[in-house]
Design an enzyme around this catalytic site. Structure first.
Site, PDB file in Angstrom:
ATOM      1  N   GLU A  69      17.439   3.034  47.870  1.00  0.00           N
ATOM      2  CA  GLU A  69      16.430   3.850  47.436  1.00  0.00           C
ATOM      3  C   GLU A  69      16.336   3.728  45.979  1.00  0.00           C
ATOM      4  OE1 GLU A  69      13.180   5.861  47.257  1.00  0.00           O
ATOM      5  OE2 GLU A  69      14.247   6.270  49.055  1.00  0.00           O
ATOM      6  N   SER A 190      15.589   7.425  62.320  1.00  0.00           N
ATOM      7  CA  SER A 190      14.839   8.413  61.485  1.00  0.00           C
ATOM      8  C   SER A 190      13.420   8.125  61.799  1.00  0.00           C
ATOM      9  CB  SER A 190      15.051   8.193  60.095  1.00  0.00           C
ATOM     10  OG  SER A 190      14.705   9.255  59.293  1.00  0.00           O
ATOM     11  N   THR A 222       9.199  12.173  53.298  1.00  0.00           N
ATOM     12  CA  THR A 222       8.875  10.813  52.597  1.00  0.00           C
ATOM     13  C   THR A 222       8.151  11.086  51.321  1.00  0.00           C
ATOM     14  OG1 THR A 222       9.052   9.784  54.739  1.00  0.00           O
ATOM     15  CG2 THR A 222       8.191   8.476  52.994  1.00  0.00           C
ATOM     16  N   HIS A 253      12.099  13.627  49.020  1.00  0.00           N
ATOM     17  CA  HIS A 253      11.739  12.940  47.785  1.00  0.00           C
ATOM     18  C   HIS A 253      11.455  14.035  46.892  1.00  0.00           C
ATOM     19  CE1 HIS A 253      11.303   8.557  47.924  1.00  0.00           C
ATOM     20  NE2 HIS A 253      11.661   9.042  49.277  1.00  0.00           N
ATOM     21  N   HIS A 348      24.515  35.137  23.412  1.00  0.00           N
ATOM     22  CA  HIS A 348      25.109  34.152  24.328  1.00  0.00           C
ATOM     23  C   HIS A 348      26.505  33.442  23.889  1.00  0.00           C
ATOM     24  CE1 HIS A 348      21.516  33.219  27.356  1.00  0.00           C
ATOM     25  NE2 HIS A 348      21.147  34.255  26.364  1.00  0.00           N
TER      26      HIS A 348
END
Length: 571
Positions: A69, A190, A222, A253, A348
């Site tokens: 991919e 698949s 997809t 995706h 923080h």
């Protein structure tokens, strides 16, 4: 009539799957609720996971697809050597599977599969192929461990690829699956574009594949359309329709930004394998990022993830892939982004210095990255300054440091103060001793005058330290040019285009002035200074001229180069 009967058949199949899923989810929710209550005291920020914590994290295997991919990412250009190196680092990290390109892509794809197969990796090597006998025959002889085959099942994709019905798909898959199994290889089938497919069609295929004894079925989002709720529904339906021993691989995706959430939902609904890519690269916006997915699972069971995966290898792997894919790692990238563990606000910073878990759910050390606390800015607090003094091994009284903090905060509104500058200021302050007779006190309580005297003395010391630390900065010796734009800059987004050209250029730039009138009919003025190589500056100037020439008929804007030194001398 036939069409009506077919629709009724699909509706009954979908209703049956939905009821089974409902029964499954009710039972699962009861289990999760019972576990949630039983493990409440262990759940948050525990340093050592208990036996109950392990139940909270679903078991999973990672199928990393960076070499398949990831190859489809717009700017990825991996060489054969890159593929070998990436495969080795993925294996070192501990991913369970490495997915490669279909050997039918070309001779180099075949050589790549063979080369990676010869590395003797712990990870299983699988090849992504169409459900074609020719593809599979080319793959089985390369030394790989399994075949990840797919076939489009949604109407929109199937009509543009194979154009076949569900019965034919099942027949084709049966032949190819049996061929793979005859070579003692793992096989996954698949349904491509599962979430835009007819659910009853997918269920028929998954049941048929399960009967054939495939190792896994694949559910693929997809185009990144699925929501977490839809993922839970579909995966749960598939899980209830196939054998418990058959795996479910989930591929999603990131077109709509849900891939990590969807991957977790898939696991909790019964999926067993998750597809990932380094940095999430892939077709279009890519798929589930390896680092982000590991970070998500780490928060659920830190001990399990640390034991299974070499998390410290992630940073190097992402840097390498980013370089080879010609992209920069985003500042807010999961775990390894430049700001992932950067703390700025005073509240923080103070909390993190006392206990990092106050604002961090992930320990950066586990991933081989460092925490950073920003100090010299208008939001900082004196506690952060005190911590920096301790880091430097210097001692400054609290009263002096509080005054210095206020002055440094004010200065940061006027200019950027780097950490090196701040350290110079603090070291200088430390060296400035207080005279024994500097302050006068009466009794136990300091008088108002003495307090003011001390405060003013500290202010002068701090001012001296600042001037000494920031004196005679090295001027930027690079060539500069200053451009003035005058006109209706906000019409036709002219100012946006002007700044876009500067951003895309190699030069550095800053906006020196921006006059925006209240009346839209009046003209605006922008002054931009650019710093860099003379050739780059000249090229940018030409682009500005060309831009304004093209806009001459739609928006009147003038452009001229200013001489700031001459203007300052005149003033």
């Amino acid at each position: 009539m036939m069409r009506t009967m077919g629709a009724a058949k699909h509706a009954r199949a979908f209703l049956g799957a939905s009821l089974r899923f409902r029964e499954y989810t009710i039972a699962q929710r009861a289990i999760h609720l019972s576990h949630y209550r039983a493990t409440a005291k262990h759940r948050h920020f525990s340093t050592e996971p208990s036996a109950e914590d392990f139940l909270a994290c679903p078991d999973f295997a990672i199928v990393d697809s960076t070499l398949r991919e990831g190859e489809q990412f717009a700017t990825a250009e991996f060489t054969p050597q890159d593929r070998l190196y990436i495969a080795k680092i993925l294996d070192r990290m501990g991913v369970d599977y490495i997915e490669m390109v279909n050997p039918m892509a070309g001779k180099q794809a075949i050589r790549d599969c063979e080369s990676v197969a010869k590395l003797g990796l712990k990870a299983k090597l699988v090849v992504h192929t169409r459900c074609h006998m020719s593809d599979v025959r080319a793959a089985v002889n390369t030394g790989i461990d399994g075949i990840n085959m797919y076939m489009a099942t949604s109407k929109i994709l199937s009509q543009h690829s194979h154009g076949k019905g569900i019965e034919v798909i099942i027949q084709m898959a049966e032949e190819v699956v049996k061929y793979v199994q005859s070579h003692d290889l793992e096989v996954r089938f698949s349904c491509e574009d599962s979430f835009r497919s007819d659910m009853s069609d997918c269920m028929a295929i998954y049941k048929a594949m399960d009967k054939l004894g495939v190792d896994r079925v694949g559910v693929a989002d997809t185009v990144g359309i699925a929501t977490p709720k839809q993922v839970r529904h579909v995966i749960g339906s598939v899980r209830s329709a196939i054998k418990p021993t058959t795996g479910i691989e989930f591929h999603t995706h990131n077109d709509t930004g849900c891939c990590i959430a969807n991957a977790l939902e898939a696991l909790e609904a019964g999926a067993t394998h998750i597809d990932t890519c380094v940095l999430g690269i892939g077709e279009r916006n890519g798929i589930t990022p390896l680092g982000g997915f590991l970070a998500r699972m780490y928060t659920m069971n830190k001990g399990l993830v640390k034991k299974k995966y070499d998390l410290e290898a992630l940073r190097h792997l992402e840097k390498y892939v980013a370089q080879r894919a010609h992209v920069a790692i985003p500042f807010n990238n999961y775990v390894t982004g430049s700001c992932a563990f950067t703390h700025k606000a005073g509240v923080h910073s103070k909390a993190v210095m006392q206990n990092p878990a106050a604002y961090e759910v992930i320990d950066p050390a586990d991933f081989g990255v460092e925490r950073r606390i920003e100090l010299a800015h208008r939001l900082t607090g004196w506690n952060a300054m005190k911590q920096r003094c301790q880091d430097l091994g210097v001692q400054i009284s609290d009263d002096k440091l509080k005054i210095a903090t206020v002055m440094i905060k004010d200065l940061s509104d006027e200019r950027t103060i780097g950490l090196e500058d701040l350290d110079k200021i603090l070291l200088s302050l430390c060296s400035k001793r207080e005279p024994e007779t500097a302050f006068i006190s009466w009794g136990k309580h300091e008088s108002h005058d003495a307090h003011e005297h001390k405060a003013e003395y500290y202010r002068q010391q701090t001012l001296s330290a600042i001037e000494g630390a920031l004196a005679d900065p090295e001027d930027d010796k690079r060539p500069t040019a200053t451009y003035q734009f005058f006109g209706h800059l906000f019409d036709k987004a002219i100012l946006n285009r002007i700044l876009d050209l500067a951003v895309d250029s190699p030069v550095d730039f800053k906006v020196l002035k921006l006059d925006v009138p209240n009346n839209n009919l009046e003209r605006s003025r922008a002054i931009i200074q650019v710093i860099g190589d003379e050739t780059d500056i000249e090229l940018l100037r030409q682009k500005y001229e060309a831009l304004l020439l093209t806009l001459d008929k739609v928006a009147e804007t003038t452009f001229e180069e200013l001489d700031l030194k001459q203007d300052e001398a005149a003033n």
